[in-house]
Motif scaffolding. Structure first.
Motif, PDB file in Angstrom:
ATOM      1  N   ARG A 143       0.834  -1.218   0.000  1.00 14.89           N
ATOM      2  CA  ARG A 143       0.000   0.000   0.000  1.00 14.89           C
ATOM      3  C   ARG A 143       0.861   1.257   0.000  1.00 14.89           C
ATOM      4  O   ARG A 143       2.069   1.201   0.212  1.00 14.89           O
ATOM      5  N   SER A 144       0.182   2.377  -0.162  1.00 15.72           N
ATOM      6  CA  SER A 144       0.898   3.656  -0.253  1.00 15.72           C
ATOM      7  C   SER A 144       1.358   4.173   1.092  1.00 15.72           C
ATOM      8  O   SER A 144       2.234   5.035   1.161  1.00 15.72           O
ATOM      9  N   ARG A 184       0.612  10.407  -0.812  1.00 16.14           N
ATOM     10  CA  ARG A 184      -0.371  10.728  -1.840  1.00 16.14           C
ATOM     11  C   ARG A 184       0.160  10.517  -3.255  1.00 16.14           C
ATOM     12  O   ARG A 184      -0.589  10.132  -4.155  1.00 16.14           O
ATOM     13  N   ASP A 223       0.013   6.854  -3.884  1.00 13.49           N
ATOM     14  CA  ASP A 223      -1.390   6.506  -3.985  1.00 13.49           C
ATOM     15  C   ASP A 223      -1.921   6.782  -5.397  1.00 13.49           C
ATOM     16  O   ASP A 223      -2.623   5.951  -5.983  1.00 13.49           O
TER      17      ASP A 223
END
Length: 212
Positions: free
Chosen positions: A106-107, A111, A114
Motif C-alpha cells: 500500500r501507499s 499521496r 497513492d
C-alpha cells in the motif's frame, strides 16, 4: 530501460522541503552523471547509463497528489511493466536518517504513491523510502511534509541523498534483492553519547602502627 521516479513538488519554494527528497536523489544522480533535464509531457526527464543499463529519471511536474498524470503516460509509451519502475519517496513512518527498499504494498498515506497505484492499476513496483520522521505533537502531517529541513539536519540530508543515489544505481544494475541486502541497514541517525562511569575514588590507605 528502467524508469526511476522521484516524487516531489515543482518550484523553488519546495526545493528543500521534506516532501521533495525524491527530487533531491534524482538531482544528485543527474549531477553525478552530468546529464541534463528536458521536458517530456508533464514531467522533467533525464537519461543516463549505469554499467550499460539505461535509466530514465522522471520528476513529475504535476504536484505530488497528481504524480500519476506524469508517470502513467511514460510507462505506456515505453511499454514498461510496473516492476521496471522504482519510486523514490519520502516516508513519514521512518525516522529521519533511515533508508530502505520495499517491493509493492500500500501507499502508507503517501499521496504521490497513492495516485501512481490508481493510474497504473497496480501496486507491484519497488519503492526506495527515505525517512523524514513523524511530525512533532501538535503539528499536522500536511504542514510537516512541506516544511524545510533545518540547518542542523542538512549534513545528514546530504549524506542520505548521496546514499540514495548509490542505492538507485544498485537497484538498476544488481536488482532489488541485492540492493535491499546492501542498503536496507542504512541508519544515519546520530548515536547517543556513551555514558561514562565517574572515576572511582582511590582506595583508602591502610593505617599503620606508625600513624598512631
Amino acid at each position: 530501460m528502467k524508469l526511476v521516479v522521484g516524487l516531489g513538488n515543482p518550484g523553488s519554494q519546495y526545493a528543500l522541503t521534506r516532501h521533495n527528497v525524491g527530487f533531491m536523489v534524482l538531482d544528485e544522480l543527474a549531477r553525478q552523471h552530468a546529464t541534463n533535464w528536458r521536458k517530456e509531457g508533464k514531467a522533467e526527464v533525464a537519461e543516463l547509463r549505469v554499467l550499460g543499463q539505461k535509466l530514465l529519471l522522471v520528476k513529475p511536474q504535476t504536484f505530488m497528489n497528481l504524480s500519476g498524470d506524469a508517470v502513467a503516460p511514460l510507462m505506456r509509451f515505453y511499454r514498461l511493466p510496473p516492476e521496471s519502475m522504482l519510486v523514490v519517496q519520502d516516508d513519514l513512518d521512518s525516522a529521519f536518517g533511515l533508508l530502505r527498499f520495499r517491493m509493492g504494498g500500500r501507499s502508507g498515506g503517501q499521496r504521490g504513491v497513492d495516485h501512481l497505484i490508481k493510474l497504473l492499476g497496480s501496486a507491484d513496483f519497488p519503492r526506495l523510502k527515505l525517512g523524514i520522521s513523524r511530525p512533532p505533537q501538535g503539528r499536522s502531517a500536511a504542514d510537516w511534509v512541506l516544511s524545510k529541513f533545518p540547518e542542523e539536519e542538512r549534513a545528514t540530508l546530504e549524506e542520505l541523498v548521496r546514499i540514495g543515489a548509490r542505492a538507485v544505481e544498485a537497484w538498476a544494475t544488481a536488482g532489488l534483492g541485492e540492493a535491499q541486502l546492501k542498503f536496507n541497514g542504512t541508519d544515519l541517525r546520530p548515536r547517543p553519547e556513551p555514558k561514562t562511569e565517574p572515576d572511582a575514588a582511590p582506595p583508602a590507605a591502610e593505617k599503620t602502627a606508625s600513624d598512631s
